[in-house]
Design an enzyme around this catalytic site. Structure first.
Site, PDB file in Angstrom:
ATOM      1  N   ASP A  30       0.379  -7.746   1.374  1.00 36.70           N
ATOM      2  CA  ASP A  30       0.694  -6.330   1.589  1.00 36.70           C
ATOM      3  C   ASP A  30       2.213  -6.119   1.621  1.00 36.70           C
ATOM      4  O   ASP A  30       2.746  -5.423   2.493  1.00 36.70           O
ATOM      5  CB  ASP A  30       0.062  -5.818   2.890  1.00 36.70           C
ATOM      6  CG  ASP A  30       0.091  -4.291   2.973  1.00 36.70           C
ATOM      7  OD1 ASP A  30       0.253  -3.634   1.934  1.00 36.70           O
ATOM      8  OD2 ASP A  30      -0.001  -3.752   4.102  1.00 36.70           O
TER       9      ASP A  30
ATOM     10  N   HIS B  89       0.814  -1.217   0.000  1.00 37.19           N
ATOM     11  CA  HIS B  89       0.000   0.000   0.000  1.00 37.19           C
ATOM     12  C   HIS B  89       0.853   1.276   0.000  1.00 37.19           C
ATOM     13  O   HIS B  89       0.327   2.355  -0.255  1.00 37.19           O
ATOM     14  CB  HIS B  89      -0.977   0.013   1.188  1.00 37.19           C
ATOM     15  CG  HIS B  89      -0.310   0.191   2.535  1.00 37.19           C
ATOM     16  ND1 HIS B  89       0.027  -0.867   3.344  1.00 37.19           N
ATOM     17  CD2 HIS B  89       0.072   1.318   3.210  1.00 37.19           C
ATOM     18  CE1 HIS B  89       0.561  -0.405   4.474  1.00 37.19           C
ATOM     19  NE2 HIS B  89       0.605   0.919   4.399  1.00 37.19           N
TER      20      HIS B  89
ATOM     21  N   SER C 267       4.778   2.665   7.832  1.00 31.39           N
ATOM     22  CA  SER C 267       4.480   1.467   7.047  1.00 31.39           C
ATOM     23  C   SER C 267       5.671   1.066   6.179  1.00 31.39           C
ATOM     24  O   SER C 267       6.269   1.894   5.496  1.00 31.39           O
ATOM     25  CB  SER C 267       3.271   1.710   6.146  1.00 31.39           C
ATOM     26  OG  SER C 267       2.130   1.925   6.953  1.00 31.39           O
TER      27      SER C 267
END
Length: 563
Positions: A323, A290, A406
Protein backbone atom coordinates in the site's frame (compact mmCIF):
# COMPACT_ATOMS: atom_id res chain seq x y z
CA UNK A 1 -59.68 101.85 126.81
CA UNK A 2 -57.71 104.37 124.90
CA UNK A 3 -59.49 106.75 122.68
CA UNK A 4 -58.28 107.03 119.26
CA UNK A 5 -58.64 109.85 116.93
CA UNK A 6 -61.11 109.13 114.30
CA UNK A 7 -59.40 111.51 111.97
CA UNK A 8 -56.24 109.56 111.96
CA UNK A 9 -55.50 108.47 108.37
CA UNK A 10 -55.35 104.78 107.75
CA UNK A 11 -56.95 103.89 111.14
CA UNK A 12 -60.18 102.17 111.92
CA UNK A 13 -62.02 101.50 115.10
CA UNK A 14 -62.03 98.03 116.51
CA UNK A 15 -64.87 96.33 118.31
CA UNK A 16 -63.65 97.41 121.71
CA UNK A 17 -63.24 100.96 120.67
CA UNK A 18 -59.53 100.74 119.97
CA UNK A 19 -58.22 101.68 116.59
CA UNK A 20 -55.91 99.58 114.48
CA UNK A 21 -53.80 100.57 111.55
CA UNK A 22 -55.22 99.67 108.16
CA UNK A 23 -53.17 97.32 105.98
CA UNK A 24 -52.29 98.41 102.48
CA UNK A 25 -54.11 96.23 99.99
CA UNK A 26 -52.50 94.68 96.92
CA UNK A 27 -54.26 94.76 93.63
CA UNK A 28 -54.92 91.00 93.92
CA UNK A 29 -56.55 91.35 97.33
CA UNK A 30 -53.68 90.07 99.42
CA UNK A 31 -52.34 92.09 102.23
CA UNK A 32 -48.80 92.75 103.17
CA UNK A 33 -47.28 94.16 106.31
CA UNK A 34 -45.44 97.43 105.90
CA UNK A 35 -41.85 97.67 106.99
CA UNK A 36 -40.99 99.69 110.15
CA UNK A 37 -39.41 103.00 109.40
CA UNK A 38 -35.79 103.72 110.16
CA UNK A 39 -34.92 105.70 113.19
CA UNK A 40 -33.93 108.56 110.91
CA UNK A 41 -37.32 108.66 109.26
CA UNK A 42 -39.63 111.53 109.93
CA UNK A 43 -42.22 109.22 111.41
CA UNK A 44 -42.47 109.76 115.23
CA UNK A 45 -41.02 107.01 117.31
CA UNK A 46 -43.46 104.48 118.57
CA UNK A 47 -44.10 103.93 122.19
CA UNK A 48 -42.00 101.12 123.36
CA UNK A 49 -42.99 99.34 126.54
CA UNK A 50 -40.55 98.88 129.29
CA UNK A 51 -38.04 96.28 128.62
CA UNK A 52 -37.38 97.45 125.05
CA UNK A 53 -39.93 95.16 123.45
CA UNK A 54 -42.40 96.80 121.19
CA UNK A 55 -46.10 96.40 121.67
CA UNK A 56 -47.18 93.61 119.46
CA UNK A 57 -50.37 95.41 118.70
CA UNK A 58 -48.56 98.30 117.05
CA UNK A 59 -46.96 96.74 113.92
CA UNK A 60 -46.64 99.93 112.02
CA UNK A 61 -44.32 101.57 114.54
CA UNK A 62 -47.03 104.18 115.46
CA UNK A 63 -48.86 104.14 118.71
CA UNK A 64 -52.62 104.34 118.70
CA UNK A 65 -52.45 106.88 121.62
CA UNK A 66 -50.09 109.25 119.86
CA UNK A 67 -51.06 112.84 120.35
CA UNK A 68 -50.04 113.70 116.79
CA UNK A 69 -51.49 111.92 113.84
CA UNK A 70 -49.00 110.01 111.74
CA UNK A 71 -48.21 111.71 108.53
CA UNK A 72 -49.79 109.88 105.61
CA UNK A 73 -47.52 108.45 102.92
CA UNK A 74 -48.03 108.97 99.29
CA UNK A 75 -49.91 106.26 97.50
CA UNK A 76 -47.18 106.15 94.85
CA UNK A 77 -44.27 105.86 97.24
CA UNK A 78 -43.75 102.56 99.13
CA UNK A 79 -43.56 102.78 102.86
CA UNK A 80 -40.10 101.29 102.91
CA UNK A 81 -38.61 103.95 100.62
CA UNK A 82 -36.16 106.06 102.64
CA UNK A 83 -36.67 109.77 102.80
CA UNK A 84 -34.74 111.81 100.32
CA UNK A 85 -31.25 112.47 101.51
CA UNK A 86 -31.34 109.61 103.98
CA UNK A 87 -28.83 106.77 103.69
CA UNK A 88 -30.15 103.43 102.41
CA UNK A 89 -30.10 100.60 104.93
CA UNK A 90 -27.03 98.37 104.83
CA UNK A 91 -29.12 95.20 104.56
CA UNK A 92 -32.69 94.58 103.47
CA UNK A 93 -35.12 94.88 106.38
CA UNK A 94 -36.89 91.72 107.58
CA UNK A 95 -40.46 91.22 106.62
CA UNK A 96 -41.65 91.13 110.21
CA UNK A 97 -40.72 92.42 113.62
CA UNK A 98 -38.57 90.30 115.82
CA UNK A 99 -40.61 87.65 117.53
CA UNK A 100 -40.33 88.28 121.28
CA UNK A 101 -41.71 84.86 122.01
CA UNK A 102 -39.42 82.95 119.68
CA UNK A 103 -42.42 81.22 118.19
CA UNK A 104 -41.42 78.04 116.39
CA UNK A 105 -40.70 76.93 113.80
CA UNK A 106 -38.60 79.94 112.87
CA UNK A 107 -37.88 81.94 115.96
CA UNK A 108 -35.95 85.08 115.57
CA UNK A 109 -34.52 85.42 112.11
CA UNK A 110 -30.75 85.75 112.02
CA UNK A 111 -28.56 87.68 109.69
CA UNK A 112 -27.94 84.57 107.60
CA UNK A 113 -31.53 84.49 106.48
CA UNK A 114 -32.41 87.85 105.02
CA UNK A 115 -36.04 88.33 104.20
CA UNK A 116 -37.03 88.79 100.58
CA UNK A 117 -37.78 92.31 99.54
CA UNK A 118 -41.31 93.48 100.14
CA UNK A 119 -43.30 93.85 97.00
CA UNK A 120 -45.55 96.87 97.50
CA UNK A 121 -48.86 97.11 95.77
CA UNK A 122 -49.00 99.23 92.72
CA UNK A 123 -51.21 102.28 92.83
CA UNK A 124 -54.62 101.75 91.40
CA UNK A 125 -54.86 103.91 88.32
CA UNK A 126 -57.49 106.53 88.28
CA UNK A 127 -60.52 106.22 86.08
CA UNK A 128 -59.59 106.97 82.52
CA UNK A 129 -55.85 106.32 82.92
CA UNK A 130 -54.35 103.71 80.59
CA UNK A 131 -53.13 100.58 82.28
CA UNK A 132 -49.56 99.52 81.64
CA UNK A 133 -48.05 103.00 81.50
CA UNK A 134 -44.68 102.75 83.16
CA UNK A 135 -44.48 104.67 86.41
CA UNK A 136 -42.68 107.94 86.51
CA UNK A 137 -39.32 107.64 88.16
CA UNK A 138 -39.32 108.55 91.81
CA UNK A 139 -36.99 111.40 91.47
CA UNK A 140 -39.04 113.05 88.73
CA UNK A 141 -42.50 112.23 90.06
CA UNK A 142 -44.33 115.24 91.58
CA UNK A 143 -45.68 114.96 95.05
CA UNK A 144 -49.16 113.55 95.00
CA UNK A 145 -51.78 114.88 97.37
CA UNK A 146 -52.31 112.71 100.36
CA UNK A 147 -55.69 111.06 100.22
CA UNK A 148 -56.84 109.87 103.62
CA UNK A 149 -58.06 106.35 103.76
CA UNK A 150 -61.76 105.92 104.16
CA UNK A 151 -62.77 105.15 107.74
CA UNK A 152 -63.84 101.67 108.50
CA UNK A 153 -67.28 101.23 109.96
CA UNK A 154 -67.47 100.26 113.61
CA UNK A 155 -69.56 97.21 112.99
CA UNK A 156 -67.54 96.14 109.88
CA UNK A 157 -65.47 93.03 110.44
CA UNK A 158 -61.78 93.37 110.44
CA UNK A 159 -60.03 92.59 107.18
CA UNK A 160 -58.58 89.13 107.11
CA UNK A 161 -54.94 89.12 107.92
CA UNK A 162 -52.90 87.11 105.44
CA UNK A 163 -50.30 84.86 107.02
CA UNK A 164 -47.05 86.69 106.53
CA UNK A 165 -45.14 83.39 106.63
CA UNK A 166 -47.03 81.83 103.76
CA UNK A 167 -44.83 83.55 101.14
CA UNK A 168 -41.71 83.74 103.21
CA UNK A 169 -38.73 81.75 101.90
CA UNK A 170 -35.75 81.97 104.19
CA UNK A 171 -33.54 80.40 101.49
CA UNK A 172 -34.44 82.83 98.77
CA UNK A 173 -31.72 85.19 97.57
CA UNK A 174 -32.01 88.85 98.62
CA UNK A 175 -33.78 91.12 96.18
CA UNK A 176 -30.74 93.31 95.92
CA UNK A 177 -28.63 90.37 94.74
CA UNK A 178 -28.60 89.94 91.02
CA UNK A 179 -29.75 86.61 89.64
CA UNK A 180 -27.12 83.98 88.91
CA UNK A 181 -25.69 84.08 85.45
CA UNK A 182 -23.33 81.90 83.49
CA UNK A 183 -19.68 82.62 83.97
CA UNK A 184 -19.11 83.46 80.30
CA UNK A 185 -22.20 83.49 78.10
CA UNK A 186 -20.11 84.39 75.05
CA UNK A 187 -17.89 81.33 75.49
CA UNK A 188 -20.95 79.12 76.05
CA UNK A 189 -22.50 80.46 72.87
CA UNK A 190 -19.27 79.75 71.00
CA UNK A 191 -19.26 76.21 72.31
CA UNK A 192 -22.85 75.74 71.23
CA UNK A 193 -22.10 77.08 67.77
CA UNK A 194 -19.07 74.77 67.51
CA UNK A 195 -21.17 71.81 68.63
CA UNK A 196 -23.83 72.65 66.06
CA UNK A 197 -21.11 73.04 63.42
CA UNK A 198 -19.58 69.67 64.31
CA UNK A 199 -22.99 68.01 64.20
CA UNK A 200 -23.67 69.64 60.87
CA UNK A 201 -20.32 68.46 59.50
CA UNK A 202 -20.92 64.92 60.78
CA UNK A 203 -24.39 64.89 59.23
CA UNK A 204 -23.02 66.22 55.96
CA UNK A 205 -20.29 63.59 55.91
CA UNK A 206 -22.88 60.88 56.56
CA UNK A 207 -25.06 62.16 53.74
CA UNK A 208 -22.06 62.31 51.39
CA UNK A 209 -21.09 58.75 52.34
CA UNK A 210 -24.61 57.48 51.71
CA UNK A 211 -24.85 59.28 48.38
CA UNK A 212 -21.40 58.01 47.36
CA UNK A 213 -22.31 54.46 48.31
CA UNK A 214 -25.53 54.56 46.33
CA UNK A 215 -23.80 56.16 43.35
CA UNK A 216 -20.98 53.61 43.52
CA UNK A 217 -23.48 50.77 43.64
CA UNK A 218 -25.34 52.12 40.61
CA UNK A 219 -22.10 52.57 38.68
CA UNK A 220 -20.92 49.09 39.68
CA UNK A 221 -24.17 47.54 38.48
CA UNK A 222 -23.90 49.39 35.19
CA UNK A 223 -20.30 48.29 34.75
CA UNK A 224 -21.22 44.70 35.56
CA UNK A 225 -24.15 44.66 33.15
CA UNK A 226 -22.76 46.72 30.31
CA UNK A 227 -19.07 45.91 30.64
CA UNK A 228 -17.87 49.41 31.28
CA UNK A 229 -18.40 52.93 30.06
CA UNK A 230 -17.32 53.84 26.60
CA UNK A 231 -15.04 51.67 24.48
CA UNK A 232 -14.23 48.19 25.81
CA UNK A 233 -10.55 47.32 25.96
CA UNK A 234 -9.73 43.88 27.34
CA UNK A 235 -6.32 42.95 28.70
CA UNK A 236 -4.16 41.06 26.27
CA UNK A 237 -0.67 39.61 26.19
CA UNK A 238 1.90 41.31 24.10
CA UNK A 239 3.48 40.00 20.94
CA UNK A 240 5.81 37.07 21.53
CA UNK A 241 8.48 35.44 19.41
CA UNK A 242 7.00 32.76 17.11
CA UNK A 243 9.81 30.33 17.84
CA UNK A 244 8.92 27.24 19.84
CA UNK A 245 10.87 24.41 21.37
CA UNK A 246 11.86 22.10 18.48
CA UNK A 247 10.69 19.08 20.51
CA UNK A 248 7.20 20.53 21.15
CA UNK A 249 4.22 19.78 18.92
CA UNK A 250 4.29 23.35 17.63
CA UNK A 251 8.02 23.11 16.93
CA UNK A 252 7.63 19.77 15.15
CA UNK A 253 4.72 21.05 13.09
CA UNK A 254 6.59 24.22 12.11
CA UNK A 255 9.48 22.14 10.80
CA UNK A 256 7.41 19.48 9.04
CA UNK A 257 4.55 21.42 7.42
CA UNK A 258 6.63 22.84 4.52
CA UNK A 259 7.48 19.24 3.49
CA UNK A 260 3.91 17.87 3.61
CA UNK A 261 1.70 18.08 0.51
CA UNK A 262 -1.94 17.46 -0.37
CA UNK A 263 -2.78 15.29 -3.38
CA UNK A 264 -5.97 15.66 -5.43
CA UNK A 265 -6.44 12.64 -7.69
CA UNK A 266 -9.05 12.07 -10.36
CA UNK A 267 -9.56 9.63 -13.21
CA UNK A 268 -11.79 6.83 -14.40
CA UNK A 269 -14.83 8.51 -12.86
CA UNK A 270 -13.26 8.52 -9.44
CA UNK A 271 -11.64 11.20 -7.31
CA UNK A 272 -9.98 11.35 -3.98
CA UNK A 273 -7.80 13.37 -1.64
CA UNK A 274 -4.77 12.22 0.24
CA UNK A 275 -1.49 13.33 1.74
CA UNK A 276 2.18 12.77 0.94
CA UNK A 277 5.56 14.07 2.01
CA UNK A 278 8.75 15.01 0.19
CA UNK A 279 11.47 12.33 0.08
CA UNK A 280 14.26 14.26 -1.71
CA UNK A 281 15.01 17.48 -3.55
CA UNK A 282 14.40 15.81 -6.93
CA UNK A 283 10.65 15.98 -6.41
CA UNK A 284 9.86 12.45 -5.22
CA UNK A 285 6.87 12.22 -2.90
CA UNK A 286 5.81 9.13 -0.92
CA UNK A 287 2.13 8.31 -0.38
CA UNK A 288 -0.27 5.36 -0.21
CA UNK A 289 -1.17 3.23 -3.18
CA UNK A 290 -4.89 3.58 -2.52
CA UNK A 291 -4.50 7.40 -2.74
CA UNK A 292 -3.21 7.38 -6.34
CA UNK A 293 -5.20 4.33 -7.43
CA UNK A 294 -8.13 6.38 -8.89
CA UNK A 295 -5.76 8.05 -11.38
CA UNK A 296 -5.05 4.72 -13.10
CA UNK A 297 -2.88 4.99 -16.18
CA UNK A 298 -4.05 8.36 -17.50
CA UNK A 299 -5.56 10.18 -14.53
CA UNK A 300 -4.56 13.52 -13.06
CA UNK A 301 -2.63 14.09 -9.86
CA UNK A 302 -2.26 17.64 -8.50
CA UNK A 303 0.10 18.36 -5.66
CA UNK A 304 -0.52 21.39 -3.41
CA UNK A 305 2.30 22.53 -1.18
CA UNK A 306 1.98 24.18 2.22
CA UNK A 307 2.86 27.52 0.63
CA UNK A 308 -0.18 27.21 -1.64
CA UNK A 309 1.79 26.49 -4.78
CA UNK A 310 0.56 23.63 -6.94
CA UNK A 311 2.21 21.29 -9.40
CA UNK A 312 1.27 18.34 -11.56
CA UNK A 313 2.66 14.96 -10.54
CA UNK A 314 3.16 11.59 -12.23
CA UNK A 315 3.31 8.08 -10.76
CA UNK A 316 6.82 6.65 -10.46
CA UNK A 317 5.81 3.30 -9.00
CA UNK A 318 3.19 1.71 -6.79
CA UNK A 319 2.64 -1.54 -4.89
CA UNK A 320 -0.72 -2.62 -3.55
CA UNK A 321 0.75 -5.33 -1.35
CA UNK A 322 2.57 -2.71 0.71
CA UNK A 323 0.00 0.00 0.00
CA UNK A 324 2.78 2.39 -1.00
CA UNK A 325 3.35 4.59 -4.08
CA UNK A 326 5.84 7.22 -5.24
CA UNK A 327 4.90 10.24 -7.38
CA UNK A 328 7.12 12.98 -8.78
CA UNK A 329 6.73 16.69 -9.47
CA UNK A 330 8.97 18.58 -11.90
CA UNK A 331 10.06 22.18 -12.11
CA UNK A 332 9.68 22.82 -8.37
CA UNK A 333 12.57 24.27 -6.45
CA UNK A 334 13.29 24.69 -2.78
CA UNK A 335 11.85 21.36 -1.71
CA UNK A 336 12.64 20.36 1.90
CA UNK A 337 12.73 16.59 2.43
CA UNK A 338 11.52 15.25 5.76
CA UNK A 339 14.14 13.40 7.80
CA UNK A 340 13.45 9.68 8.23
CA UNK A 341 13.61 7.93 11.58
CA UNK A 342 13.96 4.26 12.59
CA UNK A 343 10.71 2.45 13.34
CA UNK A 344 12.59 -0.30 15.20
CA UNK A 345 13.39 2.25 17.93
CA UNK A 346 9.77 3.13 18.57
CA UNK A 347 8.27 2.09 21.91
CA UNK A 348 4.72 2.00 23.08
CA UNK A 349 3.83 5.33 24.71
CA UNK A 350 6.20 7.44 22.64
CA UNK A 351 4.62 10.77 21.57
CA UNK A 352 3.82 11.15 17.91
CA UNK A 353 2.45 13.87 15.61
CA UNK A 354 0.32 13.18 12.54
CA UNK A 355 0.01 15.69 9.68
CA UNK A 356 -2.41 15.45 6.78
CA UNK A 357 -5.52 16.74 5.00
CA UNK A 358 -8.48 15.02 6.67
CA UNK A 359 -11.64 15.70 4.68
CA UNK A 360 -9.51 17.95 2.43
CA UNK A 361 -8.49 20.21 5.35
CA UNK A 362 -4.86 20.69 4.37
CA UNK A 363 -2.16 21.18 6.97
CA UNK A 364 -4.05 19.59 9.86
CA UNK A 365 -1.86 18.64 12.82
CA UNK A 366 -2.87 16.11 15.48
CA UNK A 367 -0.90 14.41 18.20
CA UNK A 368 -1.00 11.29 20.31
CA UNK A 369 1.15 8.32 21.28
CA UNK A 370 2.14 4.94 19.96
CA UNK A 371 -0.49 2.64 21.40
CA UNK A 372 0.87 -0.65 19.98
CA UNK A 373 3.61 -2.07 17.78
CA UNK A 374 3.76 -4.83 15.11
CA UNK A 375 -0.02 -4.86 14.80
CA UNK A 376 -0.75 -7.16 11.82
CA UNK A 377 -3.46 -5.65 9.64
CA UNK A 378 -4.81 -6.31 6.18
CA UNK A 379 -6.55 -3.70 4.10
CA UNK A 380 -8.11 -3.53 0.64
CA UNK A 381 -9.37 -6.63 -1.10
CA UNK A 382 -12.00 -4.80 -3.10
CA UNK A 383 -11.04 -6.62 -6.32
CA UNK A 384 -11.98 -9.99 -4.91
CA UNK A 385 -8.92 -11.83 -6.16
CA UNK A 386 -6.74 -10.64 -3.29
CA UNK A 387 -4.40 -8.76 -5.55
CA UNK A 388 -5.23 -5.45 -3.84
CA UNK A 389 -4.91 -6.71 -0.30
CA UNK A 390 -2.16 -5.07 1.71
CA UNK A 391 -0.47 -6.72 4.63
CA UNK A 392 1.09 -4.39 7.12
CA UNK A 393 2.92 -5.04 10.36
CA UNK A 394 1.69 -1.63 11.52
CA UNK A 395 2.35 0.89 14.24
CA UNK A 396 -0.86 1.63 16.12
CA UNK A 397 -1.51 5.19 17.30
CA UNK A 398 -4.28 7.13 18.98
CA UNK A 399 -3.41 10.35 17.14
CA UNK A 400 -6.60 11.33 15.28
CA UNK A 401 -6.40 10.05 11.69
CA UNK A 402 -9.32 10.51 9.29
CA UNK A 403 -10.01 10.01 5.57
CA UNK A 404 -7.56 12.32 3.82
CA UNK A 405 -4.73 11.61 6.28
CA UNK A 406 -3.68 8.57 4.22
CA UNK A 407 -0.10 8.84 2.96
CA UNK A 408 0.81 11.53 5.49
CA UNK A 409 3.79 11.28 7.85
CA UNK A 410 3.69 10.04 11.44
CA UNK A 411 6.50 11.90 13.26
CA UNK A 412 8.33 11.09 16.45
CA UNK A 413 9.21 13.59 19.18
CA UNK A 414 12.11 14.92 17.14
CA UNK A 415 10.19 15.51 13.96
CA UNK A 416 11.46 12.42 12.13
CA UNK A 417 9.21 10.18 10.05
CA UNK A 418 8.60 6.82 11.73
CA UNK A 419 5.51 5.75 9.76
CA UNK A 420 3.12 6.40 6.88
CA UNK A 421 -0.51 6.79 7.96
CA UNK A 422 -2.52 4.22 6.04
CA UNK A 423 -5.68 3.00 7.78
CA UNK A 424 -8.05 3.49 10.67
CA UNK A 425 -10.43 1.24 12.46
CA UNK A 426 -13.93 2.26 11.46
CA UNK A 427 -16.91 2.30 13.78
CA UNK A 428 -18.64 -0.54 11.92
CA UNK A 429 -15.84 -2.91 12.87
CA UNK A 430 -14.20 -2.95 9.45
CA UNK A 431 -10.68 -1.87 8.67
CA UNK A 432 -10.31 0.08 5.49
CA UNK A 433 -7.53 2.18 3.99
CA UNK A 434 -9.91 5.12 3.80
CA UNK A 435 -11.49 4.23 7.13
CA UNK A 436 -15.00 4.74 5.73
CA UNK A 437 -16.64 8.04 6.67
CA UNK A 438 -17.14 7.40 10.35
CA UNK A 439 -14.09 9.37 11.40
CA UNK A 440 -11.41 8.61 13.94
CA UNK A 441 -12.14 6.46 16.96
CA UNK A 442 -8.57 6.57 18.21
CA UNK A 443 -7.34 3.51 16.32
CA UNK A 444 -5.00 4.53 13.51
CA UNK A 445 -2.38 2.44 11.77
CA UNK A 446 0.83 3.44 10.04
CA UNK A 447 3.26 1.49 7.87
CA UNK A 448 6.66 1.40 9.64
CA UNK A 449 9.12 3.71 7.93
CA UNK A 450 11.75 0.95 7.72
CA UNK A 451 9.46 -0.97 5.41
CA UNK A 452 8.39 2.20 3.58
CA UNK A 453 11.96 3.26 2.98
CA UNK A 454 12.90 -0.05 1.34
CA UNK A 455 9.80 -0.11 -0.84
CA UNK A 456 10.21 3.55 -1.84
CA UNK A 457 13.79 2.97 -2.89
CA UNK A 458 12.75 0.02 -5.06
CA UNK A 459 9.90 1.97 -6.60
CA UNK A 460 12.15 4.93 -7.45
CA UNK A 461 14.83 2.65 -8.93
CA UNK A 462 12.75 0.01 -10.73
CA UNK A 463 9.15 1.19 -10.55
CA UNK A 464 8.15 -1.85 -8.59
CA UNK A 465 8.86 -3.55 -5.24
CA UNK A 466 9.94 -7.08 -4.40
CA UNK A 467 8.20 -9.22 -1.81
CA UNK A 468 10.04 -11.65 0.46
CA UNK A 469 8.64 -15.18 0.18
CA UNK A 470 8.93 -18.59 1.90
CA UNK A 471 7.72 -20.53 -1.15
CA UNK A 472 4.63 -22.17 0.39
CA UNK A 473 0.85 -21.96 -0.08
CA UNK A 474 -1.23 -21.31 3.04
CA UNK A 475 -4.68 -22.65 3.88
CA UNK A 476 -6.53 -19.36 4.56
CA UNK A 477 -9.60 -21.30 5.69
CA UNK A 478 -7.82 -22.83 8.64
CA UNK A 479 -9.48 -21.72 11.88
CA UNK A 480 -7.00 -23.18 14.32
CA UNK A 481 -4.18 -21.36 16.06
CA UNK A 482 -1.27 -20.78 13.68
CA UNK A 483 -0.77 -20.86 9.88
CA UNK A 484 -1.27 -24.24 8.22
CA UNK A 485 0.40 -25.21 4.96
CA UNK A 486 -2.23 -26.12 2.37
CA UNK A 487 -2.47 -29.57 0.90
CA UNK A 488 -2.58 -28.19 -2.66
CA UNK A 489 -1.17 -25.16 -4.44
CA UNK A 490 -3.36 -22.27 -5.55
CA UNK A 491 -2.47 -22.63 -9.23
CA UNK A 492 -2.58 -26.44 -9.30
CA UNK A 493 1.07 -26.76 -8.43
CA UNK A 494 2.62 -28.16 -5.26
CA UNK A 495 1.81 -26.35 -1.93
CA UNK A 496 5.58 -26.16 -1.21
CA UNK A 497 7.46 -24.66 -4.12
CA UNK A 498 10.16 -26.94 -5.43
CA UNK A 499 13.57 -25.53 -4.69
CA UNK A 500 12.06 -22.71 -2.66
CA UNK A 501 13.18 -21.58 0.85
CA UNK A 502 10.44 -23.68 2.49
CA UNK A 503 11.28 -26.84 0.64
CA UNK A 504 14.94 -26.44 1.51
CA UNK A 505 14.02 -25.96 5.21
CA UNK A 506 11.99 -29.23 5.17
CA UNK A 507 8.50 -27.77 5.43
CA UNK A 508 5.74 -30.20 4.32
CA UNK A 509 2.04 -29.83 3.45
CA UNK A 510 -0.12 -29.89 6.59
CA UNK A 511 2.55 -28.43 8.85
CA UNK A 512 1.26 -25.68 11.20
CA UNK A 513 3.63 -22.76 11.74
CA UNK A 514 3.10 -21.32 15.23
CA UNK A 515 6.03 -18.88 15.68
CA UNK A 516 8.27 -16.59 13.65
CA UNK A 517 11.55 -15.69 15.35
CA UNK A 518 10.01 -16.87 18.58
CA UNK A 519 6.87 -14.66 18.31
CA UNK A 520 3.47 -16.39 18.13
CA UNK A 521 1.55 -16.47 14.89
CA UNK A 522 -2.21 -17.04 15.05
CA UNK A 523 -3.30 -16.97 11.39
CA UNK A 524 -2.13 -17.14 7.79
CA UNK A 525 -2.53 -13.35 7.35
CA UNK A 526 -0.32 -12.76 10.33
CA UNK A 527 2.39 -15.03 8.92
CA UNK A 528 2.35 -13.01 5.68
CA UNK A 529 2.57 -9.75 7.59
CA UNK A 530 5.54 -10.99 9.63
CA UNK A 531 7.27 -12.20 6.48
CA UNK A 532 6.78 -8.95 4.54
CA UNK A 533 8.18 -7.00 7.38
CA UNK A 534 11.56 -8.30 6.25
CA UNK A 535 13.66 -7.92 3.17
CA UNK A 536 14.39 -10.72 0.74
CA UNK A 537 17.51 -12.54 1.91
CA UNK A 538 16.72 -12.11 5.62
CA UNK A 539 16.91 -15.31 7.69
CA UNK A 540 13.89 -16.47 9.69
CA UNK A 541 13.42 -19.18 12.32
CA UNK A 542 10.04 -20.88 12.17
CA UNK A 543 8.48 -23.08 14.85
CA UNK A 544 6.02 -25.64 13.50
CA UNK A 545 3.97 -28.65 14.58
CA UNK A 546 3.81 -31.90 12.73
CA UNK A 547 1.96 -35.01 13.98
CA UNK A 548 1.72 -33.49 17.46
CA UNK A 549 5.41 -32.73 17.64
CA UNK A 550 7.01 -29.26 17.65
CA UNK A 551 10.15 -28.51 15.69
CA UNK A 552 12.14 -25.41 14.58
CA UNK A 553 13.49 -24.79 11.12
CA UNK A 554 15.63 -21.96 9.68
CA UNK A 555 15.39 -20.50 6.20
CA UNK A 556 16.50 -17.54 4.06
CA UNK A 557 13.74 -15.50 2.50
CA UNK A 558 13.50 -15.45 -1.24
CA UNK A 559 12.10 -12.79 -3.59
CA UNK A 560 8.92 -12.74 -5.58
CA UNK A 561 10.99 -11.98 -8.69
CA UNK A 562 12.74 -15.33 -8.49
CA UNK A 563 9.90 -16.98 -9.99
Amino acid sequence: MNEGKPGTPGASEGPDGDFVLARPERPDGDYELPRPHDATASTPAADVPDGGAPDPRHRGGTSADASEPAPAQSADIPASTPAPGADAPAHPQPLHDPDPYSTPPYGEPGPWAPAPPVQHPAATPAHGVAVGVPPVPHEAAPAAPVTPAAPVAQDAPAAPVTDPWARYDPWAAPAAVAPLQQADPVEEDVRRRRGRRRRALAGGALVIALVSGVAGGVVGVQLERNGGIGAVELPQAGVEAPDRDPDSVAGIAAQALPSVVTLHVSGGGKAGTGTGFVLDDRGHILTNDHVVEPAGEDGDITVTFHSGDTAEATVVGRDSGYDLAVVRVKGVRGLAPLPLGNSDNVQVGDPVVAIGAPFDLAGTVTSGIISARERPITAGGEKGDGSDVSYVDALQTDAPINPGNSGGPLLDGKGRVIGINSAIRSADGGLDPEGGQSGSIGLGFAIPINQGKRVAEELIETGKATHPVIGITLDMEYSGDGARVAAEGSDGGPPVSTGGPGAEAGIRPGDVITKVDGRPVHSGEELIVKTRAHRPGDRLELTLERGGEERTVSLVLGSSDDG
